[in-house]
Design an enzyme around this catalytic site. Sequence first.
Site, PDB file in Angstrom:
ATOM      1  N   SER A  24       1.039  -1.137   0.037  1.00  0.00           N
ATOM      2  CA  SER A  24       0.020  -0.184  -0.226  1.00  0.00           C
ATOM      3  C   SER A  24       1.096   0.972  -0.027  1.00  0.00           C
ATOM      4  O   SER A  24       1.810   1.464   0.368  1.00  0.00           O
ATOM      5  CB  SER A  24      -0.719  -0.080   1.117  1.00  0.00           C
TER       6      SER A  24
ATOM      7  N   HIS B  81      -1.198  -1.596  -4.328  1.00  0.00           N
ATOM      8  CA  HIS B  81      -2.739  -0.777  -3.655  1.00  0.00           C
ATOM      9  C   HIS B  81      -2.277   0.770  -3.544  1.00  0.00           C
ATOM     10  O   HIS B  81      -1.608   1.487  -2.991  1.00  0.00           O
ATOM     11  CB  HIS B  81      -2.749  -1.634  -1.803  1.00  0.00           C
TER      12      HIS B  81
ATOM     13  N   ASP C 179      -4.342   3.482  -1.556  1.00  0.00           N
ATOM     14  CA  ASP C 179      -5.819   4.079  -1.085  1.00  0.00           C
ATOM     15  C   ASP C 179      -5.941   5.562  -1.820  1.00  0.00           C
ATOM     16  O   ASP C 179      -5.352   6.111  -1.504  1.00  0.00           O
ATOM     17  CB  ASP C 179      -5.192   4.011   0.088  1.00  0.00           C
TER      18      ASP C 179
ATOM     19  N   MET D 252      -9.133   8.335  -0.162  1.00  0.00           N
ATOM     20  CA  MET D 252      -9.457   8.858   0.737  1.00  0.00           C
ATOM     21  C   MET D 252     -10.269  10.308  -0.007  1.00  0.00           C
ATOM     22  O   MET D 252      -9.749  10.902  -0.653  1.00  0.00           O
ATOM     23  CB  MET D 252      -8.968   9.148   1.599  1.00  0.00           C
TER      24      MET D 252
ATOM     25  N   HIS E  51      -8.569   1.405  -3.810  1.00  0.00           N
ATOM     26  CA  HIS E  51      -9.608   1.050  -2.584  1.00  0.00           C
ATOM     27  C   HIS E  51     -10.207   2.256  -2.130  1.00  0.00           C
ATOM     28  O   HIS E  51      -9.517   3.109  -1.975  1.00  0.00           O
ATOM     29  CB  HIS E  51      -8.828   0.788  -1.675  1.00  0.00           C
TER      30      HIS E  51
ATOM     31  N   MET F 185     -11.800   4.718  -0.663  1.00  0.00           N
ATOM     32  CA  MET F 185     -12.716   5.432   0.639  1.00  0.00           C
ATOM     33  C   MET F 185     -13.229   6.407   0.244  1.00  0.00           C
ATOM     34  O   MET F 185     -13.201   7.448   0.439  1.00  0.00           O
ATOM     35  CB  MET F 185     -11.821   5.313   1.748  1.00  0.00           C
TER      36      MET F 185
ATOM     37  N   MET G 191     -11.528  -5.015   6.096  1.00  0.00           N
ATOM     38  CA  MET G 191     -10.473  -4.692   6.269  1.00  0.00           C
ATOM     39  C   MET G 191     -10.915  -5.598   7.689  1.00  0.00           C
ATOM     40  O   MET G 191     -11.677  -5.110   8.188  1.00  0.00           O
ATOM     41  CB  MET G 191     -11.359  -3.105   6.837  1.00  0.00           C
TER      42      MET G 191
ATOM     43  N   GLY H  67      -8.816   4.634   6.823  1.00  0.00           N
ATOM     44  CA  GLY H  67      -8.939   5.973   6.925  1.00  0.00           C
ATOM     45  C   GLY H  67      -7.229   6.619   7.422  1.00  0.00           C
ATOM     46  O   GLY H  67      -7.224   7.269   7.238  1.00  0.00           O
ATOM     47  N   PHE H  68      -6.879   5.292   7.579  1.00  0.00           N
ATOM     48  CA  PHE H  68      -4.807   5.959   8.481  1.00  0.00           C
ATOM     49  C   PHE H  68      -3.980   4.413   8.271  1.00  0.00           C
ATOM     50  O   PHE H  68      -4.642   3.159   8.125  1.00  0.00           O
ATOM     51  CB  PHE H  68      -4.752   6.487   9.415  1.00  0.00           C
TER      52      PHE H  68
ATOM     53  N   GLY I  89      -1.093   2.313   9.644  1.00  0.00           N
ATOM     54  CA  GLY I  89      -0.078   2.253  11.352  1.00  0.00           C
ATOM     55  C   GLY I  89      -1.335   2.165  12.205  1.00  0.00           C
ATOM     56  O   GLY I  89      -0.955   1.389  12.895  1.00  0.00           O
TER      57      GLY I  89
ATOM     58  N   ASP J   2      -6.692  -6.064   4.785  1.00  0.00           N
ATOM     59  CA  ASP J   2      -6.604  -5.204   4.611  1.00  0.00           C
ATOM     60  C   ASP J   2      -5.858  -4.171   5.576  1.00  0.00           C
ATOM     61  O   ASP J   2      -7.297  -3.950   6.713  1.00  0.00           O
ATOM     62  CB  ASP J   2      -7.118  -3.904   3.438  1.00  0.00           C
ATOM     63  N   GLY J   3      -4.488  -3.801   6.379  1.00  0.00           N
ATOM     64  CA  GLY J   3      -4.795  -3.106   7.449  1.00  0.00           C
ATOM     65  C   GLY J   3      -3.926  -3.985   8.380  1.00  0.00           C
ATOM     66  O   GLY J   3      -4.750  -4.760   9.031  1.00  0.00           O
ATOM     67  N   GLY J   4      -2.968  -3.331   9.160  1.00  0.00           N
ATOM     68  CA  GLY J   4      -2.541  -4.156  10.213  1.00  0.00           C
ATOM     69  C   GLY J   4      -2.246  -5.211   9.950  1.00  0.00           C
ATOM     70  O   GLY J   4      -1.108  -6.156  11.021  1.00  0.00           O
TER      71      GLY J   4
ATOM     72  N   GLY K 130       0.685  -1.378   4.252  1.00  0.00           N
ATOM     73  CA  GLY K 130       1.258  -1.020   4.078  1.00  0.00           C
ATOM     74  C   GLY K 130       2.968  -0.483   4.767  1.00  0.00           C
ATOM     75  O   GLY K 130       4.357  -0.052   4.362  1.00  0.00           O
TER      76      GLY K 130
HETATM   77  C1  DX5 Z   1      -6.393   2.035   5.231  1.00  0.00           C
HETATM   78  C2  DX5 Z   1      -5.555   1.643   3.550  1.00  0.00           C
HETATM   79  C3  DX5 Z   1      -4.821   0.431   4.162  1.00  0.00           C
HETATM   80  C4  DX5 Z   1      -2.890   1.276   4.469  1.00  0.00           C
HETATM   81  C5  DX5 Z   1      -3.043   0.022   5.146  1.00  0.00           C
HETATM   82  O1  DX5 Z   1      -7.928   2.979   5.753  1.00  0.00           O
HETATM   83  O2  DX5 Z   1      -7.097   1.192   3.335  1.00  0.00           O
HETATM   84  O3  DX5 Z   1      -4.712  -0.017   2.605  1.00  0.00           O
HETATM   85  O4  DX5 Z   1      -2.183   1.797   3.601  1.00  0.00           O
HETATM   86  O5  DX5 Z   1      -2.152   0.049   5.986  1.00  0.00           O
HETATM   87  P1  DX5 Z   1      -0.728  -0.763   7.383  1.00  0.00           P
HETATM   88  O6  DX5 Z   1      -0.436  -1.862   6.643  1.00  0.00           O
HETATM   89  O7  DX5 Z   1      -0.371   0.842   7.749  1.00  0.00           O
HETATM   90  O8  DX5 Z   1      -1.880  -1.436   8.315  1.00  0.00           O
HETATM   91 ZN    ZN Z   2      -6.448  -0.068   1.190  1.00  0.00          ZN
END
Ligand code: DX5
Ligand code: ZN
Length: 225
Positions: free
Chosen positions: A11, A36, A38, A40, A69, A71, A140, A145-146, A148, A178-180, A200
């Site tokens: 990402s 990927h 993102d 937003m 993606h 959002m 998800m 939204g973020f 990390g 996706d996420g963490g 990411g």
């Molecule tokens: C969050 C995004 C993710 C994000 C994942 O809203 O959709 O794609 O970049 O980032 P990490 O891998 O840092 O959780």
């Molecule tokens: Zn994403």
Amino acid sequence: MSYAKIEIAPSILASNFAKLGDEIRAVEQGGADVIHVDVMDGHFVPNISIGIPVVASLRKATRLPLDVHLMIDRPEKYIEGFVRAGASRLLVHQEATVHLDRALTMIRELGAEAGAAINPATPVAMLSDVLGKVDTVLVMSVNPGFGGQKFIPGAIEKIRQLNEWRARYNGSFRIEVDGGVDTGNVGELAQAGANTFVAGTSIFHTPDPAAAARQIRKLATDALS
Ligand code: DX5
Ligand code: ZN
């Protein structure tokens, strides 16, 4: 089965946007399968990132598929613009549109792959009537939204459930998470049935993003053998 068992999807949200081309080349060398992206809008999620012009530039910078993606609220308004800019896959949130079926159909009619995404608070059952019309289901594992953020473990059970439905009804959609996602949970996610691993922070916030991507793939692959 028409989808790849394991795909690594770095990402770029966690990358250095001032050096985007270099960052992409690094993860290409690390064997990334898709990039990927993102998007937003500051409404559907409390953050603003990038949009159609960046996707158009990325399209010229890599041959890898772009996994975009969205959002954003009312994604149907922008689907055509993103596909024309070069999105290979477009993921829309179930929560962002009252016309999910229409949005998914639009994406496929424009020639891209269609994905439906669900937030942590949305049950998998909300997608039961569109599973025959998607190439990807995105679970998800953080609130979008973020980058990390901390992985929310409830995603694992959702992936298991989707994997079970896919097997029972001979489905051909891939399951994306996706996420963490990191080296600590990727094995369990692969065993639960996830195919596409968005990462990411665990790739770009390391000294060697190519090596980090390779390591994530290895752990996912090893967990299946
Ligand atoms: C969050 C995004 C993710 C994000 C994942 O809203 O959709 O794609 O970049 O980032 P990490 O891998 O840092 O959780
Ligand atoms: Zn994403």
